[in-house]
Scaffold this motif. Structure first.
Motif, mmCIF file in Angstrom:
data_model
loop_
_atom_site.group_PDB
_atom_site.id
_atom_site.type_symbol
_atom_site.label_atom_id
_atom_site.label_comp_id
_atom_site.label_asym_id
_atom_site.label_seq_id
_atom_site.Cartn_x
_atom_site.Cartn_y
_atom_site.Cartn_z
ATOM 1 N N THR A 7 -29.124 41.291 -6.517
ATOM 2 C CA THR A 7 -27.681 41.433 -6.730
ATOM 3 C C THR A 7 -27.389 42.265 -7.967
ATOM 4 O OG1 THR A 7 -27.293 39.276 -5.689
ATOM 5 C CG2 THR A 7 -25.509 40.173 -7.026
ATOM 6 N N ALA A 8 -28.176 42.065 -9.019
ATOM 7 C CA ALA A 8 -27.957 42.784 -10.278
ATOM 8 C C ALA A 8 -28.152 44.290 -10.119
ATOM 9 C CB ALA A 8 -28.906 42.248 -11.350
ATOM 10 N N LEU A 9 -28.971 44.699 -9.168
ATOM 11 C CA LEU A 9 -29.220 46.129 -8.968
ATOM 12 C C LEU A 9 -27.987 46.868 -8.472
ATOM 13 C CD1 LEU A 9 -32.777 46.026 -7.331
ATOM 14 C CD2 LEU A 9 -32.193 46.782 -9.657
ATOM 15 N N PHE A 10 -26.995 46.131 -7.950
ATOM 16 C CA PHE A 10 -25.776 46.756 -7.444
ATOM 17 C C PHE A 10 -24.522 46.218 -8.135
ATOM 18 C CE2 PHE A 10 -29.002 46.766 -4.100
ATOM 19 C CZ PHE A 10 -29.125 48.131 -3.886
ATOM 20 N N THR A 11 -24.717 45.481 -9.220
ATOM 21 C CA THR A 11 -23.592 44.954 -9.995
ATOM 22 C C THR A 11 -23.422 45.800 -11.240
ATOM 23 O OG1 THR A 11 -24.043 42.711 -9.198
ATOM 24 C CG2 THR A 11 -22.626 42.939 -11.132
ATOM 25 N N ARG A 12 -22.283 46.463 -11.326
ATOM 26 C CA ARG A 12 -22.060 47.437 -12.384
ATOM 27 C C ARG A 12 -21.733 46.744 -13.704
ATOM 28 N NH1 ARG A 12 -22.392 52.073 -10.144
ATOM 29 N NH2 ARG A 12 -21.622 53.173 -11.975
ATOM 30 N N SER A 13 -21.676 47.538 -14.762
ATOM 31 C CA SER A 13 -21.437 46.990 -16.106
ATOM 32 C C SER A 13 -20.057 46.351 -16.232
ATOM 33 C CB SER A 13 -21.617 48.082 -17.171
ATOM 34 O OG SER A 13 -20.858 49.226 -16.847
ATOM 35 N N ASP A 14 -19.129 46.675 -15.310
ATOM 36 C CA ASP A 14 -17.810 46.015 -15.324
ATOM 37 C C ASP A 14 -17.785 44.793 -14.405
ATOM 38 O OD1 ASP A 14 -17.829 47.117 -12.810
ATOM 39 O OD2 ASP A 14 -16.039 48.351 -13.074
ATOM 40 N N ASP A 15 -18.977 44.359 -13.950
ATOM 41 C CA ASP A 15 -19.168 43.176 -13.102
ATOM 42 C C ASP A 15 -18.731 43.372 -11.653
ATOM 43 O OD1 ASP A 15 -20.354 41.632 -15.076
ATOM 44 O OD2 ASP A 15 -18.421 40.878 -15.801
ATOM 45 N N SER A 16 -18.374 44.584 -11.251
ATOM 46 C CA SER A 16 -18.030 44.833 -9.854
ATOM 47 C C SER A 16 -19.308 45.113 -9.059
ATOM 48 C CB SER A 16 -17.084 46.026 -9.734
ATOM 49 O OG SER A 16 -17.720 47.226 -10.177
ATOM 50 N N PHE A 17 -19.294 44.692 -7.802
ATOM 51 C CA PHE A 17 -20.436 44.913 -6.914
ATOM 52 C C PHE A 17 -20.118 46.111 -6.025
ATOM 53 C CE2 PHE A 17 -22.825 44.469 -3.015
ATOM 54 C CZ PHE A 17 -24.080 44.040 -3.426
ATOM 55 N N ALA A 18 -21.061 47.038 -5.912
ATOM 56 C CA ALA A 18 -20.852 48.213 -5.061
ATOM 57 C C ALA A 18 -22.193 48.664 -4.495
ATOM 58 C CB ALA A 18 -20.190 49.348 -5.847
ATOM 59 N N PHE A 19 -22.261 48.681 -3.182
ATOM 60 C CA PHE A 19 -23.459 49.142 -2.475
ATOM 61 C C PHE A 19 -23.055 50.268 -1.535
ATOM 62 C CE2 PHE A 19 -25.633 49.269 1.575
ATOM 63 C CZ PHE A 19 -26.963 49.399 1.216
ATOM 64 N N ALA A 20 -23.875 51.313 -1.468
ATOM 65 C CA ALA A 20 -23.670 52.366 -0.470
ATOM 66 C C ALA A 20 -24.997 53.064 -0.218
ATOM 67 C CB ALA A 20 -22.622 53.375 -0.946
ATOM 68 N N ARG A 21 -25.188 53.446 1.042
ATOM 69 C CA ARG A 21 -26.349 54.251 1.419
ATOM 70 C C ARG A 21 -25.823 55.537 2.066
ATOM 71 N NH1 ARG A 21 -27.544 50.269 6.445
ATOM 72 N NH2 ARG A 21 -26.406 51.432 8.065
ATOM 73 N N TRP A 22 -26.708 56.467 2.308
ATOM 74 C CA TRP A 22 -26.321 57.694 2.973
ATOM 75 C C TRP A 22 -25.879 57.398 4.406
ATOM 76 C CZ3 TRP A 22 -26.066 62.769 1.187
ATOM 77 C CH2 TRP A 22 -26.542 62.967 -0.124
ATOM 78 N N GLY A 23 -24.779 58.031 4.823
ATOM 79 C CA GLY A 23 -24.294 57.849 6.168
ATOM 80 C C GLY A 23 -24.580 59.039 7.064
ATOM 81 N N ARG A 24 -25.318 60.012 6.552
ATOM 82 C CA ARG A 24 -25.645 61.222 7.302
ATOM 83 C C ARG A 24 -27.008 61.723 6.851
ATOM 84 N NH1 ARG A 24 -21.034 65.219 5.486
ATOM 85 N NH2 ARG A 24 -19.784 63.356 5.891
ATOM 86 N N PRO A 25 -27.648 62.601 7.622
ATOM 87 C CA PRO A 25 -28.922 63.172 7.168
ATOM 88 C C PRO A 25 -28.748 63.900 5.833
ATOM 89 C CG PRO A 25 -28.599 63.603 9.497
ATOM 90 C CD PRO A 25 -27.303 63.032 8.995
ATOM 91 N N ILE A 26 -29.792 63.879 5.033
ATOM 92 C CA ILE A 26 -29.755 64.499 3.706
ATOM 93 C C ILE A 26 -30.214 65.946 3.809
ATOM 94 C CG2 ILE A 26 -30.669 64.406 1.366
ATOM 95 C CD1 ILE A 26 -31.064 61.381 1.786
ATOM 96 N N ALA A 27 -29.351 66.854 3.366
ATOM 97 C CA ALA A 27 -29.660 68.290 3.365
ATOM 98 C C ALA A 27 -29.760 68.736 1.907
ATOM 99 C CB ALA A 27 -28.576 69.070 4.102
ATOM 100 N N PRO A 28 -30.981 68.812 1.360
ATOM 101 C CA PRO A 28 -31.138 69.061 -0.079
ATOM 102 C C PRO A 28 -31.213 70.546 -0.436
ATOM 103 C CG PRO A 28 -33.262 68.532 0.877
ATOM 104 C CD PRO A 28 -32.264 68.481 2.002
#
Length: 208
Positions: A7-28
């Motif tokens: 949980t801590a890996l996605f809990t920001r310094s302002d105590d908000s939780f935010a998770f997101a992953r890529w929703g499309r193929p990655i074109a680097p």
């Protein structure tokens, strides 16, 4: 890894939780590296994306390239990059803040209407500290940190990487690899703001 640590890996310094992953193929696309270093970065990308069971692409239909990695010596170089200010609003003030902070790296994410990652800009100022990091280690670290919307404090106490004692090779920590695989499970949503999502991730890690 405990549910609390996850949980801590996605809990920001302002105590908000935010998770997101890529929703499309990655074109680097990668700027500012030598021909010798480019395969190292591409190899790290291919390995981590395959681990997560995600996809790479030559181009993104909307953006062309959606993962842009910049290597440079001075933050001021960003303001001289053609059209970068069109992709990143307030680029000038951002560069000023990063210069004043003495930062050597910065990452910006963009999201689609579902909250999934649709673009990521990675900026690496190659100061003495970053220049001393082996290319393989730097590449793997940056790719991992670009695969998910981690907390701004996620890796302050512990690196996502580990060194194999017998060989000295740098690898992805097994628990971080398991988390990446769980995070890209198609059964789970691509983004979440409720901490209960961490428990779903943890449960998926136990079955993979």
């Amino acid at each position: 890894m405990t549910p609390q640590a996850l949980t801590a890996l996605f809990t920001r310094s302002d105590d908000s939780f935010a998770f997101a992953r890529w929703g499309r193929p990655i074109a680097p696309v990668i700027f500012g590296v030598t021909e010798e270093t480019l395969p190292v970065l591409k190899g790290a990308l291919e390995a981590v994306v395959a681990l997560a069971d995600h996809k790479l692409a030559e181009t993104d239909p909307e953006l062309g390239a959606n993962l842009m990695i910049f290597f440079f010596r001075d933050w001021a170089e960003l303001t001289e990059t053609p059209n970068l200010d069109k992709m990143i609003p307030d680029l000038g003030p951002l560069v000023d803040r990063l210069q004043q902070a003495g930062a050597n790296q910065y990452r910006i994410f963009r999201f689609d209407t579902d909250g999934a990652i649709k673009a990521c800009f990675v900026f690496l100022r190659m100061d003495a500290e970053l220049s001393a990091v082996p290319a393989e280690t730097l590449a793997l670290s940056q790719v991992v940190q670009s695969m998910l919307l981690w907390s701004d404090t996620a890796f302050r106490q512990m690196s996502p990487l580990a060194v194999v004692p017998d060989t000295g090779h740098t690898i992805l920590r097994p628990e971080i690899g398991a988390l990446l695989r769980a995070a890209y499970d198609p059964v789970l949503p691509a983004s979440a703001q409720d901490p209960s999502h961490a428990l779903r991730l943890f449960a998926r890690m136990q079955t993979r």
